[in-house]
Design an enzyme around this catalytic site. Structure first.
Site, PDB file in Angstrom:
ATOM      1  N   LYS A   1       6.210  -2.278   1.687  1.00 49.62           N
ATOM      2  CA  LYS A   1       5.735  -2.037   0.319  1.00 49.62           C
ATOM      3  C   LYS A   1       6.820  -2.313  -0.719  1.00 49.62           C
ATOM      4  CE  LYS A   1       1.744   0.715   1.352  1.00 49.62           C
ATOM      5  NZ  LYS A   1       1.820   0.808   2.830  1.00 49.62           N
TER       6      LYS A   1
HETATM    7  C1  LIG Z   1       0.801   0.277   3.696  1.00 48.80           C
HETATM    8  C2  LIG Z   1       1.179  -0.109   5.084  1.00 48.80           C
HETATM    9  C3  LIG Z   1       0.340  -0.921   5.888  1.00 48.80           C
HETATM   10  C4  LIG Z   1      -1.047  -1.368   5.451  1.00 48.80           C
HETATM   11  O1  LIG Z   1      -1.037  -2.248   4.367  1.00 48.80           O
HETATM   12  P1  LIG Z   1      -2.394  -2.484   3.530  1.00 48.80           P
HETATM   13  O2  LIG Z   1      -1.999  -3.362   2.395  1.00 48.80           O
HETATM   14  O3  LIG Z   1      -2.839  -1.118   3.094  1.00 48.80           O
HETATM   15  O4  LIG Z   1      -3.362  -3.120   4.442  1.00 48.80           O
HETATM   16  C5  LIG Z   1       0.806  -1.278   7.137  1.00 48.80           C
HETATM   17  N1  LIG Z   1       2.000  -0.867   7.598  1.00 48.80           N
HETATM   18  C6  LIG Z   1       2.824  -0.092   6.859  1.00 48.80           C
HETATM   19  C7  LIG Z   1       4.126   0.345   7.430  1.00 48.80           C
HETATM   20  C8  LIG Z   1       2.456   0.313   5.579  1.00 48.80           C
HETATM   21  O5  LIG Z   1       3.278   1.097   4.852  1.00 48.80           O
END
Ligand SMILES: *Cc1c(COP(=O)(O)O)cnc(C)c1O
Length: 465
Positions: A110
């Site tokens: 993120k």
């Molecule tokens: C947020 C997240 C995801 C999922 O991503 P999306 O965009 O919600 O599909 C997968 N792995 C990790 C470690 C995350 O923090």
């Protein structure tokens, strides 16, 4: 580039308006009016660009209301915080290529979007002489990435609610050891759902929202999707450096459909056939897998798993893909979303052929997550975090001879050490920056899960225009 709503209820707006609006005012999601196409020659000419240079080429096709020099500067600053010179390196293991997206400040993918969004918010607020109070609830990962995205920034305060003692010790430390004066961690005595309900209620208090210029930082913001498109294209260039015109697949661990939707945009931008399929990978919470397999988009109950960032049923970005699936028809999209809100299900079986042109989907059980981590470690000596393992599991099932699969690695394994140790018998090595958190000063307010108290706290500590 102008932006429209999936529900058709707003007149077209600019990129910066779309970023500041977040969720469209008619309740829909914002999308660019068209998806720019990249011709083969242009694509080939991007070979050799650095990550920030490529990010500029990609993003500037969607942004025409920020001067190029400013956009370049924002991008450069956002990716200078990453520890790896390639920002998002690819690690090759035979036909599988692990795309490490966790070299940012909080060791999760993120950061790629939120480092950029934090700088972008600051830039736009300064330009308009405005302020923003960001408020959000987290079950762990998003909170710390958002906090690191805006810490120390002018004109922004951030208030993040987390459930007291219900996030992992590392996640708690990652949030509470950020002691910049614009960061407010609030541990509520309650669950994540309590926190989320409070945040929702506060956003629905329109007077309060206006008075305190409340901002959201969840994955429905278009700028987050856009930042994620870049690493798909970066990986394609990397794979094609040695084998021109090679088609490839991407395996994407999916929760809110944000990351994989960025892949869908990349697929449509690039020359036909560059990206063959997007392998949608879910954990036991398999609503999206059922959607791809049978066109059955119906809510189940959320189950807690070892990949908690994917413990989601209704995916907040799903409506964006639905809009394309329904021939970019906002009336049909609105009707479908109304129906989903009423009944908790959508029957899209008649669109199955089209869905399957873009996606293949697989859900991993908890046992399969553990055995994937174990087998991959045995074979390659490389440690996967549980989210990444969900994607690698899908890649191993669907990989085809001669077609490389890029597996998105969304978190550093040390963030989920307990599960990893269960799988391979030893804990993953802790990056020094994570290990050092334990000794740092921290700051956090402990409060009852009471909306009034939280609002009073924001009145006291929020920025005023
Ligand atoms: C947020 C997240 C995801 C999922 O991503 P999306 O965009 O919600 O599909 C997968 N792995 C990790 C470690 C995350 O923090």
């Amino acid at each position: 580039m102008q932006y429209i709503s999936t529900r058709g209820g707003i007149s077209p707006i600019s990129f910066t308006e779309a970023v500041m609006m977040g969720l469209a005012e008619d309740g829909g999601l914002l999308l660019p009016r068209t998806i720019p196409r990249i011709g083969s020659e242009t694509f080939a000419s991007w070979q050799g660009l650095s990550y920030p240079e490529l990010a500029f080429e990609v993003m500037s096709r969607f942004i025409d209301d920020i001067p190029n020099s400013d956009l370049r500067e924002l991008i450069n600053r956002s990716y200078a915080t990453f520890e790896h010179p390639e920002v998002t390196p690819l690690i090759h293991h035979g036909n599988l290529h692990i795309l490490e997206l966790f070299h940012g400040p909080t060791f999760a993918f993120k950061d790629v979007a939120l480092q950029f969004l934090g700088n972008l918010f600051e830039y736009l607020l300064k330009k308009n002489n405005a302020v923003m109070n960001i408020i959000g609830a987290t079950s762990g990962d998003t909170g710390s990435a958002a906090i690191y995205g805006v810490r120390g920034k002018e004109k922004i305060n951030i208030f993040i609610l987390h459930p007291h003692k219900r996030v992992s010790p590392i996640q708690e430390l990652q949030m509470t050891t950020v002691t910049d004066s614009n960061v407010f961690n609030i541990a509520i005595s309650g669950t994540f759902d309590d926190g989320q309900a409070i945040v929702k209620a506060i956003f629905n208090d329109i007077d309060f929202k206006k008075q305190y210029s409340l901002g959201a930082i969840n994955s429905i913001n278009w700028a987050r999707i856009l930042a994620q498109v870049v690493y798909y294209i970066h990986s394609c260039l990397h794979i094609q450096r040695h084998e021109h015109d090679k088609a490839m697949d991407f395996a994407v661990p999916t929760g809110n459909f944000g990351d994989i939707f960025a892949g869908y945009i990349a697929k449509r931008m690039l020359p036909e056939g560059t990206i063959r399929k997007l392998l949608l990978a879910s954990n036991t919470n398999d609503i999206l897998t059922r959607f791809v397999a049978h066109g059955d988009y119906s809510l189940g109950t959320v189950v807690a798993t070892s990949s908690p960032s994917m413990d989601i049923q209704a995916a907040s970005n799903f409506e964006r893909y639905l809009y394309y699936l329904l021939d970019e028809n906002p009336t049909r999209t609105q009707e479908a979303m109304n129906q989903f809100a009423e009944t908790g299900r959508l029957d899209l079986a008649s669109s199955c052929d089209q869905i399957k042109r873009d996606f293949i989907a697989t859900a991993a059980s908890e046992d399969e997550v553990l055995s994937t981590i174990q087998a991959f470690y045995k074979e390659h000596g490389y440690i996967l975090d549980p989210h990444t393992a969900v994607g690698v599991h899908a890649a191993l099932i669907h990989q085809q001879e001669g077609i490389p699969v890029v597996c998105l690695s969304t978190a550093h394994p040390a963030k989920f050490g307990e599960t990893v140790e269960k799988a391979i018998g030893i804990p993953p090595q802790m990056p020094p920056a994570l290990a050092a958190l334990a000794g740092k000063p921290s700051r956090c307010e402990l409060m009852d899960a009471d909306r009034k108290l939280i609002q009073d706290f924001i009145r006291q500590h929020g920025l005023h225009a």
